[in-house]
Design an enzyme around this catalytic site. Structure first.
Site, PDB file in Angstrom:
ATOM      1  N   ASP A  88     -84.785  68.551  26.142  1.00 22.62           N
ATOM      2  CA  ASP A  88     -85.605  69.439  26.955  1.00 22.62           C
ATOM      3  C   ASP A  88     -87.053  69.215  26.541  1.00 22.62           C
ATOM      4  O   ASP A  88     -87.322  68.406  25.662  1.00 22.62           O
ATOM      5  CB  ASP A  88     -85.172  70.908  26.801  1.00 22.62           C
ATOM      6  N   LYS A 141     -86.580  66.353  39.154  1.00 25.75           N
ATOM      7  CA  LYS A 141     -85.382  65.532  38.997  1.00 25.75           C
ATOM      8  C   LYS A 141     -85.707  64.055  39.219  1.00 25.75           C
ATOM      9  O   LYS A 141     -85.203  63.177  38.508  1.00 25.75           O
ATOM     10  CB  LYS A 141     -84.293  65.991  39.964  1.00 25.75           C
ATOM     11  N   HIS A 176     -70.513  68.971  39.206  1.00 24.33           N
ATOM     12  CA  HIS A 176     -70.928  70.362  39.384  1.00 24.33           C
ATOM     13  C   HIS A 176     -70.044  71.275  38.552  1.00 24.33           C
ATOM     14  O   HIS A 176     -68.880  71.506  38.883  1.00 24.33           O
ATOM     15  CB  HIS A 176     -70.862  70.727  40.873  1.00 24.33           C
TER      16      HIS A 176
END
Lengths: 389, 703
Positions: free
Chosen positions: B355, B415, B458
């Site tokens: 991150d 993204k 997902h």
């Protein structure tokens, strides 16, 4: 660090880790770390202990093994968790437990139980024991007081040195000069990005208010001008020329020489002087030929005593085999990013930390050579001569 | 042990015959050896199977063994498994499929009882050596032995209640006579698994040892007996009539808090069985057979068996690619990314979690530590899992990763930056996957030099509890990449559901109209608690408004808008229900902000008023129609659009992704079991009064 390498951790020939007081359930932390780092079952690992310079010893040993051709690549470093220093049961308590265990049958056990005294519960503070020399019966802080007296170093000079240490580390942290420091994440969702003992807002007034820690009430060595008791760790990868070629590695520097020396335990703080001088002599260096000095800041008094010793004719002749004083050491080249007074001295790891940091300083300043050196409780000194890549 | 005769009589289990050959005679399954002390070592190595289960022919073969032993009785009998994965996993669930005649089933069950009764009645010591899992019928068989010795990795339980039945090989009678009733009934009502040491403390097994000592332990048990933990007086007390009655009331209340009798009759039947007949072993056994026959032929059990096989089907989708996944790199350490990383590390992979800065990664590590302490328990396992979860701000793990999973906020440019940077550093055959739930894969993959690399993985929230993983195929996704995604899902012990890329995929798309209908009802003035209660009465694990609060109202609104815009088939502009937009505007986003449709207390529990009946209140049936028909309608649409491969896949996705009333067997199965035509008409009439949310999909005609 291991993620960034083009080889897997099982490529090391061995792992050497300095650590002065391992935990009871990890008595060879080098092996535990090696396995947890993914070095695999087949890479041997051992833990080395030479008090405050354990982390320097591991790097030196790795250097010597590789230089001798015994190994190609070694993972070396140091670690210490002084916050985990145990409280110990005193001897009378331990003996009482042993007697209780050996007694067979309820009547016998009751008899032993009756001999218990409340005094048995008084704990022994492991940390204090570790920081005391059992032969001369002085703790480390007391040896600093002895040197302060010997070289006439006053309270103000110590405090000023300490203030500067904090200032230098704070500036280094701000300017990104401590980039080798990696954040720690704990299991409670907290993280620590930098050494948190640094006090950028320290002042002579604040330091002046502190009371002597080791020889009250007239002593001069305080918690403010001593190294902090902390946790820490450092790792370095040492490799031979062949290994560098094989894996395409780019070194940040090299170990060029090392020396160990022993001296009077009551003056252990002068260890750096006793270990560095032989390196200077046999390589024909003056103090100034060294571009970066890292003298571990066990105590401000002790660092200043080292500088004073090199400037003292009598001391140099009597104890260092020199013809006279070596001269002043340029303070601008010494501990440029602060040291153990502001960062802390996790004993087993400091040696590795300053060996690594001196290379970073050389890289940054364009210097050619540096010395990382520490005083060692018990009366020794160790020094590594490092060269820029 | 004096003389240790075990050294002269090695009796390791003999391996099964090569199952590749044609078996001419009937399969034996059981293999026996007699040793010098006349102890009979009986090993179950079910022919042609990797796992031991007590199918009908295994039981029949056991009966034949008992006949042989009667003719030549040993000094003692040891029962063990040859399969390393466990002792016996239970019955052969396949044999439960399609059973509809209770009398026939009762006969079968009684035959099984007779065999196990014979084992219990043997006049010499019998010992069960239990390695690995020992579940259901396997434990019931072991309970009929005099002693049970378990390996330290053994897992024991009676999970029949999860298939809508209860133990049927005498376990209900034997367990309640072996250990005190509250423990025994607790085990059977929850179906939970006991580890070996806990089983010993409870008295279910008599000794725990490492498997390398099994022979010595068995011989000891046969020749000298074992000291057991049993408490016969306390156990007998628990089976007295007044105690049974009192405990049964407590148990019924506890079960009612978790499962309704109309949906899940099995736990109630078990309590009834014990309350009425627990005083007599003979009666208990007799009625156990009758009770299980009734349950297993009922709809709930048959549907739960169906769910069991849907689970097996999804597991089988992983394929045999032989691909090894050692390192996973997760980008985004938020609720989803952090938990995905923690899960993968728990499954044994090395994981780097990336991150922007350490402060965004640290909370994920804290959550992971909590998960590991709860699930792994042993400190050394917790530490090993934490070692595998590596914070990685610089992204150094990308170059080593076999799978890169992106789980950052739903911002296309963000993204894209991540994919560009990752593609440059990734291994050439590493898998690139996105956890997106709302941005089409085709748009995401635009910046890749090889767009076929990108698939969707997902996950569902919370990652550690939701087994479903939608494996999303975009228009450009390659076959090899999809196959890798399916294999990866199995490697991390999730249930993969292949889905075509379309807004909401399967699960979110089917849930959205259900949630929107709930808000519409709320807007019309129905109380929230009544709406949720209607859904729970149907069998949903939580009501739609509670679910919306848990997911986050901003996310629901966002997904609703995307789905609404993407599918305005009627040409009408989709409008989010006012109740939802109003709450989101006010910043009440659900549980995470302490208020949504409900208020939440400090612990995150909703403060709900009990629904009050009123003369003008609509019936539960009406509410259920308004809520469930849109959901069913959307399932039909997804099936018609072939988003997933067939009706079973729709059912599997809805059951494992949302907990859709498993006892109903899934939405499509439920439609077929009810009246599809009537449902369609009802939708038409609801659409007239309540809008396009109820317009029936063209697919109803083809069902």
């Amino acid at each position: 660090m291991l993620l960034r390498q083009p080889f897997e951790p099982d490529a090391f020939d061995e792992v050497i880790l300095g650590c002065v007081s391992p935990q009871a359930d990890e008595v060879n932390p080098a092996r535990v770390a090696a396995l947890r780092l993914g070095c695999g079952d087949r890479v041997a690992a051992w833990t080395v202990q030479r008090n405050c310079a354990s982390g320097l010893q591991s790097v030196d040993t790795a250097y010597r093994y590789i230089a001798d051709g015994r190994a190609e690549m070694i993972l070396a470093g140091g670690t210490e968790a002084l916050s985990h220093s145990p409280l110990l049961f005193n001897d009378r308590m331990v003996n009482w437990f042993a007697d209780l265990n050996m007694a067979r049958g309820v009547p016998a056990k009751l008899k032993v139980a009756a001999t218990f005294r409340p005094g048995y519960l008084a704990p022994v503070i492991g940390l204090m024991k570790g920081l005391t020399d059992p032969v001369v019966n002085l703790n480390m802080g007391q040896t600093a007081e002895i040197l302060a007296d010997k070289f006439d170093i006053g309270r103000e000079a110590m405090d000023a040195y300490s203030l500067e240490s904090h200032r230098r580390t704070a500036r280094a942290q701000e300017e990104g000069h401590m980039a080798e420091v990696v954040p720690i994440y704990d299991a409670r969702g907290k993280h620590y990005e930098k050494d948190d003992g640094v006090r950028p807002d320290n002042s002579m007034e604040a330091l002046g208010k502190l009371r002597p820690a080791f020889e009250r009430p007239f002593g001069t060595v305080t918690p403010g001008n001593s190294s902090q008791i902390t946790d820490g760790a450092a790792w370095l990868i040492l490799a031979s020329e062949d290994a560098m070629k094989r894996y395409g590695l780019t070194p940040i520097g090299r170990v060029a020489d090392s020396a160990w020396a022993a001296l009077d335990p009551a003056q252990m703080g002068l260890g750096p002087v006793h270990a560095s001088t032989p390196i200077l002599r046999r390589n024909n260096f003056d103090l100034d030929d060294i571009d970066a000095w890292e003298i571990n800041e066990a105590f401000a008094a002790q660092v200043l005593a080292c500088l004073a010793a090199w400037e003292d004719d009598a001391y140099c002749r009597e104890h260092l085999g020199l013809n006279g004083a070596l001269g002043p050491l340029d303070r601008a080249k010494l501990n440029v990013d602060g040291g153990a007074i502001s960062i802390g001295h996790p004993v087993g790891s400091s040696g590795a930390r300053i060996a690594l940091h001196v290379l970073h300083i050389l890289k940054r300043t364009g210097g050619k050579r540096g010395i990382a050196t520490l005083c060692i409780g018990g009366g020794q000194g160790g020094a590594l001569l490092m060269e820029a890549a | 042990m004096d003389g240790d005769p075990s050294m002269t009589t090695r009796t390791k289990p003999t391996p099964a015959p090569d199952t590749g050959r044609t078996v001419v005679a009937a399969p034996r399954h059981w293999y026996g050896e007699r040793d010098a002390e006349n102890i009979h070592w009986l090993t179950l190595d079910k022919d042609g199977a990797t796992t031991n289960t007590l199918s009908q022919d295994v039981l029949a073969a056991f009966e034949a063994v008992l006949d042989e032993l009667a003719a030549n009785p040993p000094a003692g009998l040891v029962v063990r498994s040859a399969k390393a994965n466990g002792f016996i996993a239970g019955a052969d669930v396949g044999e439960f499929k399609g059973l509809r005649d209770p009398d026939a089933v009762e006969q079968l069950v009684r035959r099984g009882h007779a065999i196990v009764d014979r084992l219990e009645a043997l006049p010499y010591p019998t010992v069960a050596l239990i390695n690995g899992f020992c579940l259901g019928g396997g434990l019931e068989l072991a309970l009929a032995c005099r002693y049970r010795v378990a390996a330290d990795d053994a897992r024991l339980g009676l999970p029949e209640v999860r298939l809508g039945i209860h133990p049927g090989l005498g376990g209900t009678a034997r367990l309640t006579r072996l250990i005190p009733a509250p423990s025994a009934m607790g085990l059977m009502l929850t179906g939970r698994t006991l580890r070996a040491r806990a089983a010993k403390r409870m008295g279910v097994v008599d000794a725990v040892t490492q498997p390398r000592h099994f022979e010595r332990a068995a011989r000891w048990a046969v020749t000298k007996g074992l000291k057991t933990q049993r408490r016969p007086v306390l156990t007998a007390l628990g089976n007295l009539m007044p105690v049974r009655w009192a405990l049964a009331q407590v148990m019924q209340r506890q079960v009612a808090g978790k499962a309704r009798r109309a949906h899940y009759p099995a736990p109630y039947a078990l309590i009834d069985l014990w309350m009425k007949h627990g005083g007599s072993k003979k009666e208990m056994l007799r009625h156990e057979a009758r009770s299980i026959a009734k349950l297993i032929t009922g709809d709930t059990a048959q549907n739960l068996v169906r769910v069991f096989f849907l689970n097996e089907t999804l597991k089988g989708l992983g394929g045999e690619t032989g691909r090894v996944f050692k390192h996973v790199h997760v980008i985004g350490a938020g609720t989803m990314g952090g938990d995905i990383a923690a899960w993968c590390a728990m499954q044994g992979m090395q994981v780097t979690l990336q991150d922007r800065a350490p402060e965004f990664i640290a909370p994920a590590i804290g959550r992971a530590a909590k998960l590991y302490r709860r699930r792994l328990r042993e400190p050394y396992l917790v530490r090993a899992a934490l070692d595998r979860l590596i914070p990685d701000v610089a992204g150094d793990g990308i170059a080593r990763a076999d799978v890169v999973i992106e789980a950052v906020p739903e911002v296309l440019s963000l993204k894209h930056d991540i994919y560009r940077a990752a593609e440059a550093r990734m291994k050439p055959d590493a898998l690139l996957a996105t956890n997106t739930s709302s941005i089409p894969l085709e748009e995401l993959g635009q910046v890749l030099t090889r767009p076929e690399r990108l698939i969707g993985l997902h996950f569902f929230n919370p990652v550690a509890q939701m087994p479903l993983l939608e494996v999303v195929r975009g228009t450009n996704s390659g076959d090899a990449e999809i196959a890798a995604g399916l294999a990866f899902a199995r490697a991390i012990d999730k249930l993969p559901l292949p889905v075509k890329s379309a807004p909401g995929f399967l699960v979110n798309r089917a849930l959205t109209p259900y949630l929107m209908a709930a808000v519409q009802l709320l807007d019309e003035g129905h109380p929230a608690a009544a709406i949720d209660e209607a859904a729970e009465a149907f069998g949903m694990p939580m009501g739609p408004l509670t679910l919306a609060d848990a997911v986050g109202l901003d996310i629901c609104l966002h997904v609703g808008e995307i789905l609404g815009h993407g599918m305005s088939a009627s040409g009408a502009d989709w409008q989010a229900p006012k109740g939802l937009t109003r709450l989101v505007e006010q910043g009440h986003l659900g549980r995470k902000t302490g208020q949504g449709f409900y208020r939440y207390d400090k612990k995150g529990k909703p403060i709900k008023a009990k629904p009050q009946g009123s003369a003008t209140a609509p019936t539960t049936a009406t509410l259920q129609d308004r809520l469930l028909l849109p959901l069913l309608n959307t399932c039909v649409a997804c099936w018609r659009e072939a988003l997933v491969d067939g009706e079973d896949m729709v059912d599997a996705g809805m059951i494992f992704g949302t907990g859709f009333a498993p006892f109903r067997g899934g939405p499509m199965h439920y439609i077929h079991a009810s009246d599809a035509a009537a449902m369609r008409s009802r939708l038409v009439s609801l659409a007239e009064t309540h809008g396009p949310l109820y317009m029936p999909d063209p697919g109803w005609g083809s069902l």
